[in-house]
Motif scaffolding. Structure first.
Motif, PDB file in Angstrom:
ATOM      1  N   GLN A  51       0.864  -1.041   0.166  1.00 17.62           N
ATOM      2  CA  GLN A  51      -0.060   0.093   0.148  1.00 17.62           C
ATOM      3  C   GLN A  51       0.879   1.375  -0.091  1.00 17.62           C
ATOM      4  O   GLN A  51       1.771   1.307   0.525  1.00 17.62           O
ATOM      5  CB  GLN A  51      -0.814  -0.026   1.285  1.00 17.62           C
ATOM      6  CG  GLN A  51      -2.011  -0.958   1.134  1.00 17.62           C
ATOM      7  CD  GLN A  51      -2.965  -1.012   2.061  1.00 17.62           C
ATOM      8  OE1 GLN A  51      -2.832  -0.288   2.995  1.00 17.62           O
ATOM      9  NE2 GLN A  51      -4.356  -1.332   1.836  1.00 17.62           N
ATOM     10  N   ALA A  52       0.114   2.326  -0.694  1.00 15.95           N
ATOM     11  CA  ALA A  52       1.070   3.473  -0.670  1.00 15.95           C
ATOM     12  C   ALA A  52       1.355   4.335   0.607  1.00 15.95           C
ATOM     13  O   ALA A  52       2.376   5.060   0.640  1.00 15.95           O
ATOM     14  CB  ALA A  52       0.446   4.360  -1.759  1.00 15.95           C
ATOM     15  N   THR A  53       0.380   3.810   1.465  1.00 14.36           N
ATOM     16  CA  THR A  53       0.727   4.716   2.818  1.00 14.36           C
ATOM     17  C   THR A  53       1.504   3.812   3.861  1.00 14.36           C
ATOM     18  O   THR A  53       1.751   4.213   4.940  1.00 14.36           O
ATOM     19  CB  THR A  53      -0.820   4.953   3.431  1.00 14.36           C
ATOM     20  OG1 THR A  53      -1.541   3.794   3.651  1.00 14.36           O
ATOM     21  CG2 THR A  53      -1.516   5.950   2.728  1.00 14.36           C
ATOM     22  N   VAL A  54       1.841   2.689   3.533  1.00 11.54           N
ATOM     23  CA  VAL A  54       2.499   1.793   4.396  1.00 11.54           C
ATOM     24  C   VAL A  54       4.046   1.390   3.865  1.00 11.54           C
ATOM     25  O   VAL A  54       4.181   0.824   2.663  1.00 11.54           O
ATOM     26  CB  VAL A  54       1.676   0.338   4.677  1.00 11.54           C
ATOM     27  CG1 VAL A  54       2.515  -0.298   5.814  1.00 11.54           C
ATOM     28  CG2 VAL A  54       0.534   0.871   5.295  1.00 11.54           C
ATOM     29  N   LYS A  55       5.112   1.272   4.751  1.00 13.90           N
ATOM     30  CA  LYS A  55       6.405   1.144   3.928  1.00 13.90           C
ATOM     31  C   LYS A  55       6.215  -0.551   4.017  1.00 13.90           C
ATOM     32  O   LYS A  55       6.209  -1.213   5.036  1.00 13.90           O
ATOM     33  CB  LYS A  55       7.391   1.545   4.863  1.00 13.90           C
ATOM     34  CG  LYS A  55       9.088   1.404   4.273  1.00 13.90           C
ATOM     35  CD  LYS A  55       9.929   1.918   5.276  1.00 13.90           C
ATOM     36  CE  LYS A  55      11.253   1.677   4.748  1.00 13.90           C
ATOM     37  NZ  LYS A  55      12.354   1.947   5.567  1.00 13.90           N
ATOM     38  N   GLN A  89      -0.156  -3.994   6.879  1.00 18.43           N
ATOM     39  CA  GLN A  89       0.830  -3.907   8.203  1.00 18.43           C
ATOM     40  C   GLN A  89       2.336  -3.690   7.498  1.00 18.43           C
ATOM     41  O   GLN A  89       3.282  -3.439   8.170  1.00 18.43           O
ATOM     42  CB  GLN A  89       0.972  -5.242   9.031  1.00 18.43           C
ATOM     43  CG  GLN A  89      -0.151  -5.455   9.916  1.00 18.43           C
ATOM     44  CD  GLN A  89       0.108  -6.770  10.670  1.00 18.43           C
ATOM     45  OE1 GLN A  89       1.099  -6.889  11.509  1.00 18.43           O
ATOM     46  NE2 GLN A  89      -0.737  -7.698  10.514  1.00 18.43           N
ATOM     47  N   GLY A  90       2.412  -3.809   6.341  1.00 25.00           N
ATOM     48  CA  GLY A  90       3.756  -3.584   5.756  1.00 25.00           C
ATOM     49  C   GLY A  90       4.735  -4.886   5.447  1.00 25.00           C
ATOM     50  O   GLY A  90       5.791  -4.967   5.225  1.00 25.00           O
ATOM     51  N   ARG A  91       3.999  -6.076   5.930  1.00 26.68           N
ATOM     52  CA  ARG A  91       4.882  -7.436   5.722  1.00 26.68           C
ATOM     53  C   ARG A  91       4.898  -7.583   3.992  1.00 26.68           C
ATOM     54  O   ARG A  91       3.783  -7.432   3.144  1.00 26.68           O
ATOM     55  CB  ARG A  91       4.253  -8.444   6.276  1.00 26.68           C
ATOM     56  CG  ARG A  91       3.941  -8.292   7.872  1.00 26.68           C
ATOM     57  CD  ARG A  91       3.537  -9.643   8.372  1.00 26.68           C
ATOM     58  NE  ARG A  91       3.166  -9.482   9.607  1.00 26.68           N
ATOM     59  CZ  ARG A  91       3.939  -9.435  10.760  1.00 26.68           C
ATOM     60  NH1 ARG A  91       5.322  -9.402  10.441  1.00 26.68           N
ATOM     61  NH2 ARG A  91       3.494  -9.337  11.853  1.00 26.68           N
ATOM     62  N   GLY A 362       8.706  -0.487  15.934  1.00 25.44           N
ATOM     63  CA  GLY A 362       8.063   0.903  16.389  1.00 25.44           C
ATOM     64  C   GLY A 362       7.815   1.639  14.733  1.00 25.44           C
ATOM     65  O   GLY A 362       7.004   2.633  14.795  1.00 25.44           O
ATOM     66  N   THR A 363       8.103   0.933  13.685  1.00 20.14           N
ATOM     67  CA  THR A 363       7.973   1.403  12.448  1.00 20.14           C
ATOM     68  C   THR A 363       6.614   0.897  11.897  1.00 20.14           C
ATOM     69  O   THR A 363       6.002   1.510  10.714  1.00 20.14           O
ATOM     70  CB  THR A 363       8.979   1.217  11.606  1.00 20.14           C
ATOM     71  OG1 THR A 363       9.458  -0.119  11.266  1.00 20.14           O
ATOM     72  CG2 THR A 363      10.415   1.860  11.917  1.00 20.14           C
ATOM     73  N   ARG A 364       6.089  -0.326  12.339  1.00 16.94           N
ATOM     74  CA  ARG A 364       5.243  -1.131  11.647  1.00 16.94           C
ATOM     75  C   ARG A 364       3.763  -0.767  12.292  1.00 16.94           C
ATOM     76  O   ARG A 364       4.027  -0.599  13.715  1.00 16.94           O
ATOM     77  CB  ARG A 364       5.524  -2.734  11.993  1.00 16.94           C
ATOM     78  CG  ARG A 364       4.106  -3.544  11.135  1.00 16.94           C
ATOM     79  CD  ARG A 364       4.614  -4.864  11.108  1.00 16.94           C
ATOM     80  NE  ARG A 364       5.451  -5.460  10.168  1.00 16.94           N
ATOM     81  CZ  ARG A 364       6.524  -6.237  10.491  1.00 16.94           C
ATOM     82  NH1 ARG A 364       6.555  -6.869  11.689  1.00 16.94           N
ATOM     83  NH2 ARG A 364       7.327  -6.407   9.380  1.00 16.94           N
ATOM     84  N   PRO A 365       2.631  -0.640  11.755  1.00 12.95           N
ATOM     85  CA  PRO A 365       1.490  -0.203  12.383  1.00 12.95           C
ATOM     86  C   PRO A 365       1.231  -1.368  13.394  1.00 12.95           C
ATOM     87  O   PRO A 365       1.444  -2.558  13.431  1.00 12.95           O
ATOM     88  CB  PRO A 365       0.500  -0.189  11.239  1.00 12.95           C
ATOM     89  CG  PRO A 365       1.246  -0.085  10.164  1.00 12.95           C
ATOM     90  CD  PRO A 365       2.471  -0.643  10.161  1.00 12.95           C
ATOM     91  N   PRO A 366       0.798  -0.859  14.725  1.00 12.50           N
ATOM     92  CA  PRO A 366       0.533  -1.765  15.826  1.00 12.50           C
ATOM     93  C   PRO A 366      -0.512  -2.761  15.447  1.00 12.50           C
ATOM     94  O   PRO A 366      -1.622  -2.598  14.762  1.00 12.50           O
ATOM     95  CB  PRO A 366       0.000  -0.857  17.108  1.00 12.50           C
ATOM     96  CG  PRO A 366      -0.497   0.246  16.092  1.00 12.50           C
ATOM     97  CD  PRO A 366       0.492   0.455  14.914  1.00 12.50           C
ATOM     98  N   THR A 367      -0.639  -3.985  15.954  1.00  4.78           N
ATOM     99  CA  THR A 367      -1.586  -4.981  15.848  1.00  4.78           C
ATOM    100  C   THR A 367      -2.119  -5.260  17.245  1.00  4.78           C
ATOM    101  O   THR A 367      -1.590  -4.980  18.203  1.00  4.78           O
ATOM    102  CB  THR A 367      -0.795  -6.183  15.449  1.00  4.78           C
ATOM    103  OG1 THR A 367       0.067  -6.675  16.253  1.00  4.78           O
ATOM    104  CG2 THR A 367      -0.247  -6.185  14.009  1.00  4.78           C
ATOM    105  N   SER A 368      -3.260  -5.810  17.235  1.00  2.00           N
ATOM    106  CA  SER A 368      -3.935  -6.007  18.473  1.00  2.00           C
ATOM    107  C   SER A 368      -3.585  -7.572  19.247  1.00  2.00           C
ATOM    108  O   SER A 368      -4.488  -8.216  19.282  1.00  2.00           O
ATOM    109  CB  SER A 368      -5.480  -6.151  18.096  1.00  2.00           C
ATOM    110  OG  SER A 368      -5.850  -6.991  17.249  1.00  2.00           O
ATOM    111  N   THR A 369      -2.444  -7.708  19.124  1.00  6.02           N
ATOM    112  CA  THR A 369      -1.736  -8.765  19.964  1.00  6.02           C
ATOM    113  C   THR A 369      -2.106  -8.399  21.518  1.00  6.02           C
ATOM    114  O   THR A 369      -2.757  -7.496  22.077  1.00  6.02           O
ATOM    115  CB  THR A 369      -0.448  -9.017  19.642  1.00  6.02           C
ATOM    116  OG1 THR A 369       0.291  -7.649  19.963  1.00  6.02           O
ATOM    117  CG2 THR A 369      -0.107  -9.465  18.319  1.00  6.02           C
ATOM    118  N   GLY A 370      -1.633  -9.537  22.291  1.00  2.00           N
ATOM    119  CA  GLY A 370      -1.728  -9.273  23.844  1.00  2.00           C
ATOM    120  C   GLY A 370      -2.886  -9.694  24.239  1.00  2.00           C
ATOM    121  O   GLY A 370      -3.386 -10.789  24.225  1.00  2.00           O
TER     122      GLY A 370
END
Length: 416
Positions: A51-55, A89-91, A362-370
């Motif tokens: 995606q253009a908005t995610v590295k 997520q940028g993967r 810190g660079t990847r969008p957070p995921t709802s783990t935990g």
């Protein structure tokens, strides 16, 4: 929807019926954009466009499809697509699929996928991603192909392996177990053998029927379920997407189907830990990469015990983790509950065994783990250990992580 619908439920139901009637459906079935990077005989390797908005960064993930099932299993519909989940997520996300199987492919055996298709796909993905090791995810028969290929070629650039709903012990499959003694009576000359040889494999309608039969109860109760969920747009969209998936089943090549029938169903050949292919033996215990194994809590095709049978064979794996998650054979992979169960555990796993997790922190969008993911899976989880899962303090190369959850010795103890 309540027995006596509330006004808002009636409005939602009417809106859904109108959308279905006027526009043909509720599900967003647009596929995620992708680019072909490699192809060969019944082998197509795709890279999903970032995606253009995610590295896009980190180790690549390769999704391995099973025979007969379309790659829609990984990209079922928008908001319920494992591909979309990874890409946003940028993967770096890749997929290998096989295209249409026809009568001319009847002579292709399992060797084609284990020796050629899967290993080539792993190497091409690693090359395309800049030489990084690959996190390989295989669903159903795709997981079996992936494990046999990894065990046969220990030099493949693999970061981790994830098995999703792959039946390792078919004697534990309720649909097959009662029939196996009868199947062995014919000694290879029964009507099933004659039929697949005559047809050159298992045709699409038969494959579709077999998949539907595995969820016979759901098939029978489907009209009632739809009627009682007319106000639930997400539920109705999922039904549409699954119907499309089932309608796009692919045929089995004749020789491959024959090997699956005689060696897997009749012979239960995977249970010995050594699988004979051509002129060699493949030892599953030789795999050194970390392995994550998923089983679905209501899977009728690959029940939990049938899937878990692989765990004690992985004696040299850097880590073995076994999880039971909500859902049936397809639902555990891409059902609505998979968003907060299977996918979150998979995110955690890939993060743990990525070679550059520290650099990307810190660079990847957070995921709802935990807590959210743990709560969703609680009650269905079976990891083979009473200890709580620990987040790795640092992400190191494969086999050198000091906080990995199970050592090889621990993996062996899961068989007890």
């Amino acid at each position: 929807m309540d027995l006596i619908p509330k006004p808002d439920q009636m409005v939602s139901a009417a809106s859904n019926v109108a959308q279905k009637t006027l526009y043909g459906g509720l599900a967003d079935l647009r596929p995620m954009p992708r680019t072909l990077i490699d192809e060969g005989q019944l082998r197509e390797v795709y890279h999903y466009r970032p995606q253009a908005t995610v590295k896009e960064q980190g180790d690549p993930v390769l999704l391995v499809t099973p025979l007969a099932a379309p790659s829609l299993c990984y990209d079922l519909r928008r908001s319920c697509s494992l591909v979309e989940h990874f890409v946003t997520q940028g993967r770096p996300t890749y997929l290998v699929e096989y295209g249409e199987v026809s009568f001319k492919n009847r002579s292709l055996g399992l060797e084609h996928w284990v020796d050629e298709v899967v290993p080539t796909a792993i190497r091409e993905v690693s090359k395309h991603a800049g030489g990084r090791p690959v996190h390989v995810v295989g669903w159903s028969l795709g997981g079996i192909f992936m494990m046999l290929a990894a065990a046969d070629d220990l030099d493949l650039p693999i970061a981790s392996l994830t098995v999703v709903g792959s039946p390792w012990d078919v004697s534990q499959v309720p649909m097959i177990a009662p029939l196996r003694p009868l199947l062995n009576i014919a000694a290879g000359k029964g009507p099933i053998t004659g039929a697949y040889r005559l047809l050159g494999g298992a045709p699409k309608p038969l494959v579709r029927w077999a998949f539907q039969l595995s969820s016979f109860q759901k098939l029978i109760t489907k009209p009632l379920a739809v009627a009682t969920h007319l106000d639930d747009t997400d539920f109705l969209a999922q039904v549409e997407a699954v119907d499309r998936f089932t309608a796009n089943m692919i045929a089995y090549p004749g020789r491959s189907f024959g090997q699956l029938y005689h060696r897997f169903i009749k012979g239960n050949a995977l249970m010995g830990g050594v699988f004979e292919l051509d002129d060699r033996e493949i030892e599953i215990g030789a795999i050194a990469a970390p392995v994550l194994v998923f089983a679905g809590s209501t899977d009728g095709i690959a029940p939990a015990n049938a899937v878990k049978a692989i765990v004690p064979q992985l004696t040299k794996a850097a880590e073995v983790r076994f999880e039971i998650v909500p859902g049936g054979h397809l639902g555990m992979l891409t059902g609505r509950a998979a968003r907060t169960t299977t996918w979150q555990v998979l995110d955690e796993w890939v993060d743990q065994w990525s070679t550059d997790a520290e650099q990307d922190a810190g660079t990847r969008p957070p995921t709802s783990t935990g807590k959210a993911a743990a709560k969703a899976v609680k009650g269905a989880r079976n990891s083979g250990s009473g200890k709580p899962r620990k987040k790795a303090a640092s992400r190191q190369a494969i086999g050198s992580n000091p906080s990995r959850r199970h050592s090889s010795a621990s993996s062996r103890s899961l068989a007890k």
